[in-house]
Write an enzyme that holds these catalytic residues in place. Sequence first.
Site, short mmCIF file in Angstrom:
data_model
loop_
_atom_site.label_atom_id
_atom_site.label_comp_id
_atom_site.label_asym_id
_atom_site.label_seq_id
_atom_site.Cartn_x
_atom_site.Cartn_y
_atom_site.Cartn_z
N LEU A 30 0.71 2.72 8.25
CA LEU A 30 0.52 1.49 7.46
C LEU A 30 1.48 0.40 7.91
CD1 LEU A 30 0.49 3.09 3.86
CD2 LEU A 30 -1.49 2.52 5.29
N GLY A 31 2.46 0.74 8.75
CA GLY A 31 3.54 -0.20 9.08
C GLY A 31 3.09 -1.33 9.98
N ASP A 91 10.18 2.88 7.10
CA ASP A 91 9.96 1.43 7.09
C ASP A 91 11.16 0.79 7.77
OD1 ASP A 91 7.84 -0.37 5.16
OD2 ASP A 91 9.53 -1.46 6.05
N ASP A 122 12.62 0.57 13.12
CA ASP A 122 11.81 -0.55 13.59
C ASP A 122 10.74 0.02 14.53
OD1 ASP A 122 10.73 -2.76 14.88
OD2 ASP A 122 12.66 -3.69 15.34
N TYR A 162 -3.12 -11.99 13.97
CA TYR A 162 -3.02 -10.72 13.24
C TYR A 162 -4.28 -9.89 13.48
CZ TYR A 162 -3.62 -7.71 9.11
OH TYR A 162 -3.87 -6.65 8.28
N LEU A 166 0.83 -1.21 0.00
CA LEU A 166 0.00 0.00 0.00
C LEU A 166 0.86 1.26 0.00
CD1 LEU A 166 -3.10 -0.33 2.36
CD2 LEU A 166 -2.98 0.16 -0.08
P1 NAI Z 1 2.73 -4.82 3.68
O1 NAI Z 1 3.06 -6.02 4.49
O2 NAI Z 1 2.98 -4.88 2.21
O3 NAI Z 1 3.49 -3.55 4.27
C1 NAI Z 1 3.75 -3.38 5.65
C2 NAI Z 1 5.08 -2.71 5.80
O4 NAI Z 1 5.36 -2.61 7.21
C3 NAI Z 1 6.24 -3.48 5.15
O5 NAI Z 1 6.94 -2.68 4.23
C4 NAI Z 1 7.11 -3.90 6.32
O6 NAI Z 1 8.52 -3.86 6.02
C5 NAI Z 1 6.75 -2.86 7.38
N1 NAI Z 1 7.02 -3.38 8.71
C6 NAI Z 1 6.79 -4.62 9.20
N2 NAI Z 1 7.27 -4.76 10.44
C7 NAI Z 1 7.82 -3.56 10.76
C8 NAI Z 1 8.48 -3.07 11.92
N3 NAI Z 1 8.71 -3.84 12.99
N4 NAI Z 1 8.91 -1.80 11.90
C9 NAI Z 1 8.71 -0.99 10.82
N5 NAI Z 1 8.10 -1.40 9.71
C10 NAI Z 1 7.66 -2.68 9.68
O7 NAI Z 1 1.20 -4.49 3.95
P2 NAI Z 1 0.22 -3.57 3.08
O8 NAI Z 1 -0.62 -4.44 2.24
O9 NAI Z 1 0.98 -2.48 2.45
O10 NAI Z 1 -0.74 -2.98 4.21
C11 NAI Z 1 -0.44 -1.79 4.90
C12 NAI Z 1 -1.23 -1.75 6.20
O11 NAI Z 1 -2.61 -1.84 5.92
C13 NAI Z 1 -0.90 -2.90 7.16
O12 NAI Z 1 -0.91 -2.40 8.49
C14 NAI Z 1 -2.03 -3.87 6.97
O13 NAI Z 1 -2.28 -4.62 8.14
C15 NAI Z 1 -3.18 -2.93 6.63
N6 NAI Z 1 -4.17 -3.58 5.79
C16 NAI Z 1 -3.91 -3.76 4.46
C17 NAI Z 1 -4.85 -4.35 3.64
C18 NAI Z 1 -4.63 -4.48 2.18
O14 NAI Z 1 -5.56 -4.89 1.48
N7 NAI Z 1 -3.48 -4.13 1.63
C19 NAI Z 1 -6.14 -4.85 4.20
C20 NAI Z 1 -6.28 -4.61 5.62
C21 NAI Z 1 -5.34 -3.99 6.37
C1 15L Z 2 -5.49 -7.79 5.24
O1 15L Z 2 -5.62 -7.40 6.39
C2 15L Z 2 -4.15 -8.01 4.65
O2 15L Z 2 -3.22 -7.07 5.13
C3 15L Z 2 -4.15 -7.95 3.14
O3 15L Z 2 -2.93 -8.52 2.67
C4 15L Z 2 -5.34 -8.67 2.50
O4 15L Z 2 -5.16 -10.03 2.57
C5 15L Z 2 -6.64 -8.23 3.15
O5 15L Z 2 -6.60 -8.17 4.56
C6 15L Z 2 -7.84 -9.11 2.76
O6 15L Z 2 -8.56 -9.55 3.64
O7 15L Z 2 -8.06 -9.30 1.56
#
Ligand code: NAI
Ligand code: 15L
Length: 264
Positions: free
Chosen positions: A69-70, A32, A49, A134, A13
């Site tokens: 978003l992290g 990040d 971190d 999670y 994202l």
């Molecule tokens: P992603 O996994 O691609 O990105 C998360 C980022 O957080 C990564 O770049 C990772 O390196 C960083 N991260 C992980 N542990 C860390 C730490 N200890 N310290 C600093 N950074 C750390 O996930 P995405 O898809 O980009 O999602 C972004 C956020 O939105 C997440 O919090 C996720 O739970 C939430 N989300 C996303 C959805 C989606 O459809 N993409 C759906 C629901 C929630």
């Molecule tokens: C989430 O919470 C995850 O971060 C994402 O990778 C997707 O799997 C999404 O939910 C989903 O439910 O499709």
Amino acid sequence: MKRLLVTGAAGGLGRAMRQRLAPMADVIRYSDIVDLGEAASHEELVRCDLGDSDGVDKLVEGCDAILHLGGISVEDKFSKILNANLLGLYNLYEAARAHGMPRILFASSNHTVGFHRQDQHLDVDTPMRPDGLYGVSKCFGEALAHMYFDKFGQETAIVRIGSCMEKPTTHRMLSTWMSYDDFTSLIECVFRAPMLGCPIIWGVSDNDSRWWDNAAAAYLGWRPKDNAERFRAELEAAGARPDPRSPVAVYQGGQFTQDPIFEE
Ligand code: NAI
Ligand code: 15L
């Protein structure tokens, strides 16, 4: 906004939103735990971190708003979830409290309610039913946000994102999909609102098949414009319709309901 902090900026994202966020603030501080590449002229890149309290304190200093978003974004070992999503969120809120309480958009998830059935329509008062550790970590994040609002007045938009990606890739996502354009307009609404409070907002496009009711957040004026329905024929032609008895067709959290507890 003068300076917007975006955590998790190297993730799916974060990368998708980077160009779209550019007009929203004079300076955007992207962070990040992994490398973020080269900074453009309006960008600051900080490797941190979320589990490191001193690092997070410095990260938040000088920021007017935070797009959080992290963290761990799928089911994983509890130690990883604990560091990034629980300790990390506590560090973020304590840093915000120390530095003028910048408004926060917290990326929560539909996996807070993943064990509700797909034939149920939910509003923000529906009890949580997380579908894994999670999901539980996102429930913790939501509770933490509410507590900091009630105790200190810290404003947060708790956005329970469905599936935010370029287009829906499974039948379930005809209900859960949120387009990048709709997420962009939601971020603008949240950071421009004269009064935010601490609402729970379902992060979902205007899908005909959506399960979630955003009436309680209507005061923000967010109007998602996209609709996953335009992908239905394409998805069904590709054979995306699952067995109606399978977890992906029964539960809102889909396949996440089937994840084990991962061993350390
Ligand atoms: P992603 O996994 O691609 O990105 C998360 C980022 O957080 C990564 O770049 C990772 O390196 C960083 N991260 C992980 N542990 C860390 C730490 N200890 N310290 C600093 N950074 C750390 O996930 P995405 O898809 O980009 O999602 C972004 C956020 O939105 C997440 O919090 C996720 O739970 C939430 N989300 C996303 C959805 C989606 O459809 N993409 C759906 C629901 C929630
Ligand atoms: C989430 O919470 C995850 O971060 C994402 O990778 C997707 O799997 C999404 O939910 C989903 O439910 O499709």
